[in-house]
Design an enzyme around this catalytic site. Structure first.
Site, PDB file in Angstrom:
ATOM      1  N   GLN A 232       0.832  -1.202   0.000  1.00  0.00           N
ATOM      2  CA  GLN A 232       0.000   0.000   0.000  1.00  0.00           C
ATOM      3  C   GLN A 232       0.871   1.259   0.000  1.00  0.00           C
ATOM      4  O   GLN A 232       1.935   1.297   0.612  1.00  0.00           O
ATOM      5  CB  GLN A 232      -0.920  -0.006   1.230  1.00  0.00           C
ATOM      6  CG  GLN A 232      -2.158   0.838   1.050  1.00  0.00           C
ATOM      7  CD  GLN A 232      -3.251   0.455   2.031  1.00  0.00           C
ATOM      8  OE1 GLN A 232      -3.333  -0.682   2.468  1.00  0.00           O
ATOM      9  NE2 GLN A 232      -4.097   1.408   2.376  1.00  0.00           N
TER      10      GLN A 232
ATOM     11  N   GLN B 119       0.927 -12.012   9.823  1.00  0.00           N
ATOM     12  CA  GLN B 119       1.379 -10.790   9.137  1.00  0.00           C
ATOM     13  C   GLN B 119       0.536  -9.568   9.501  1.00  0.00           C
ATOM     14  O   GLN B 119       1.027  -8.442   9.490  1.00  0.00           O
ATOM     15  CB  GLN B 119       1.320 -11.052   7.623  1.00  0.00           C
ATOM     16  CG  GLN B 119       1.950  -9.985   6.766  1.00  0.00           C
ATOM     17  CD  GLN B 119       1.147  -9.740   5.511  1.00  0.00           C
ATOM     18  OE1 GLN B 119      -0.026  -9.413   5.567  1.00  0.00           O
ATOM     19  NE2 GLN B 119       1.795  -9.904   4.371  1.00  0.00           N
TER      20      GLN B 119
ATOM     21  N   ARG C 241      -9.507  -7.907   4.212  1.00  0.00           N
ATOM     22  CA  ARG C 241      -8.356  -7.469   5.010  1.00  0.00           C
ATOM     23  C   ARG C 241      -8.394  -5.965   5.227  1.00  0.00           C
ATOM     24  O   ARG C 241      -8.181  -5.463   6.342  1.00  0.00           O
ATOM     25  CB  ARG C 241      -7.061  -7.889   4.301  1.00  0.00           C
ATOM     26  CG  ARG C 241      -5.752  -7.629   5.062  1.00  0.00           C
ATOM     27  CD  ARG C 241      -4.615  -8.215   4.220  1.00  0.00           C
ATOM     28  NE  ARG C 241      -3.308  -8.093   4.835  1.00  0.00           N
ATOM     29  CZ  ARG C 241      -2.450  -7.097   4.627  1.00  0.00           C
ATOM     30  NH1 ARG C 241      -2.814  -6.099   3.816  1.00  0.00           N
ATOM     31  NH2 ARG C 241      -1.264  -7.077   5.207  1.00  0.00           N
TER      32      ARG C 241
ATOM     33  N   SER D 172       3.893  -6.554   2.595  1.00  0.00           N
ATOM     34  CA  SER D 172       2.579  -6.478   3.244  1.00  0.00           C
ATOM     35  C   SER D 172       1.511  -7.079   2.327  1.00  0.00           C
ATOM     36  O   SER D 172       1.564  -8.271   2.029  1.00  0.00           O
ATOM     37  CB  SER D 172       2.278  -5.040   3.654  1.00  0.00           C
ATOM     38  OG  SER D 172       1.137  -4.971   4.492  1.00  0.00           O
ATOM     39  N   LEU D 173       0.550  -6.281   1.835  1.00  0.00           N
ATOM     40  CA  LEU D 173      -0.473  -6.852   0.956  1.00  0.00           C
ATOM     41  C   LEU D 173       0.151  -7.483  -0.279  1.00  0.00           C
ATOM     42  O   LEU D 173      -0.438  -8.387  -0.901  1.00  0.00           O
ATOM     43  CB  LEU D 173      -1.496  -5.788   0.545  1.00  0.00           C
ATOM     44  CG  LEU D 173      -1.136  -4.826  -0.585  1.00  0.00           C
ATOM     45  CD1 LEU D 173      -1.560  -5.373  -1.956  1.00  0.00           C
ATOM     46  CD2 LEU D 173      -1.773  -3.483  -0.377  1.00  0.00           C
TER      47      LEU D 173
ATOM     48  N   HIS E  93       0.101  -3.466  11.128  1.00  0.00           N
ATOM     49  CA  HIS E  93       1.236  -4.287  11.578  1.00  0.00           C
ATOM     50  C   HIS E  93       1.640  -3.995  13.018  1.00  0.00           C
ATOM     51  O   HIS E  93       2.820  -3.797  13.321  1.00  0.00           O
ATOM     52  CB  HIS E  93       2.430  -4.116  10.623  1.00  0.00           C
ATOM     53  CG  HIS E  93       2.123  -4.551   9.234  1.00  0.00           C
ATOM     54  ND1 HIS E  93       1.877  -5.869   8.900  1.00  0.00           N
ATOM     55  CD2 HIS E  93       1.970  -3.838   8.083  1.00  0.00           C
ATOM     56  CE1 HIS E  93       1.602  -5.946   7.605  1.00  0.00           C
ATOM     57  NE2 HIS E  93       1.650  -4.734   7.097  1.00  0.00           N
TER      58      HIS E  93
END
Length: 314
Positions: free
Chosen positions: A10, A253, A119, A94-95, A204
């Site tokens: 992102q 995660q 998510r 991440s994503l 996170h």
């Protein structure tokens, strides 16, 4: 040459992402239509036309970025004959880990889109707007040790942890707003610059546990296959191709640290990777690669010309 495909997270979204690919390749248009069908929304139009504030919403940005990465990967495979098995490893920030898994065939495109939509929504639900914060600590003195020391100061007032260990000189902290504000002051005292990030939730960090619980339930129902190339996971910075391990690590995660610097060091070291190809929007990860593993080559794959040049270089 040992190749790894990497997939951005992102922050790389902008109005117009994927438009050039869609205009040039029927394969890319097919990917965007599949994602639209999976989500029951016209995400492709939002990606192309905006408005930006809607595209930036976490629940839209996450599947949109995955869609662009998936389009790059599928165009490479179908139009240029370069499948994910040409790479020694895949990894995503991440994503981007979902993008990596979709590109490597571990997740279907439909499941990846739906999981990322959820998510984004779950992350937004986990913490009321304004109660969480994130900040980027930057500068030549900034490393993970400095960030951990600053976060420890912030943690006196609430949750505050290192969220993204991106590279030397760029580490992100996340947590409760008062705690992050205190950590920002501590980081400045330690010699770092600190920039509050314009985010809708503190990603996170342990405050995301409600989102992790939602993702655990959703991932338990998802089909995950062994990827065609091992994925280097964010939370371990090590490769795996075990579907059950992948499922568990995707849950971890949500609250865990993105160990991107360590992942790249492993890839360029033990993994033997000499070339990284960034499949998707922007070139943020390529910039990080140059700082973490300057001897390796990093190639952003954004435009049709990028893909053609990359294919000819192999």
């Amino acid at each position: 040459m040992t190749l790894a495909f990497i997939f951005p997270g992102q922050g790389s979204q902008a109005v117009g992402i994927g438009a050039e690919l869609a205009d040039a390749f029927a394969t890319a248009r097919e990917v965007f239509q599949e994602v639209d069908d999976a989500l029951g929304q016209n995400l492709a139009r939002l990606m192309r036309e905006g408005p930006e504030d809607q595209l930036t919403l976490t629940e839209n940005a996450q599947p949109a970025l995955m869609a662009v990465s998936a389009a790059v990967a599928r165009v490479l495979e179908r139009d240029f004959g370069i499948g994910p098995d040409r790479a020694a490893f895949v990894a995503g920030h991440s994503l981007g880990e979902y993008s990596a898994l979709a590109a490597a065939g571990a997740l279907t495109l439909t499941d990846a889109a739906r999981l990322l939509k959820l998510r984004g929504q779950a992350m937004q639900r986990a913490v009321p707007v304004g109660e969480g914060a994130m900040a980027s600590l930057i500068g030549p003195k900034t490393d993970v040790a400095l960030a951990e020391a600053a976060a420890a100061e912030g943690a006196r007032l609430g949750v505050c942890v290192v969220a993204n260990d991106n590279n030397q000189g760029n580490v992100v902290i996340s947590g409760a707003k008062a705690a992050v504000d205190r950590a920002i002051e501590a980081a400045k005292e330690l010699g770092a610059r600190a920039i509050p990030l314009n985010v809708s939730a503190p990603f996170h960090c342990p405050l995301m546990q409600p989102a992790a619980d939602e993702m655990a339930a959703a991932l338990a129902e998802a089909t995950i296959l062994a990827p065609r190339a091992p994925v280097v996971a964010n939370v371990t910075a090590r490769p795996t191709n075990d579907p059950e391990v992948i499922r568990r690590l995707l849950v971890e995660q949500v609250t865990g640290r993105v160990r991107w610097r360590e992942s790249v060091l492993w890839l360029a070291g033990e993994g033997g990777v000499t070339r990284f190809a960034e499949a998707g929007a922007g070139k943020v990860l390529s910039g990080m690669i140059k700082r973490i593993a300057p001897e390796a080559e990093a190639t952003p794959l954004n435009t049709p010309a990028d893909l053609e040049a990359f294919a000819q270089s192999l």
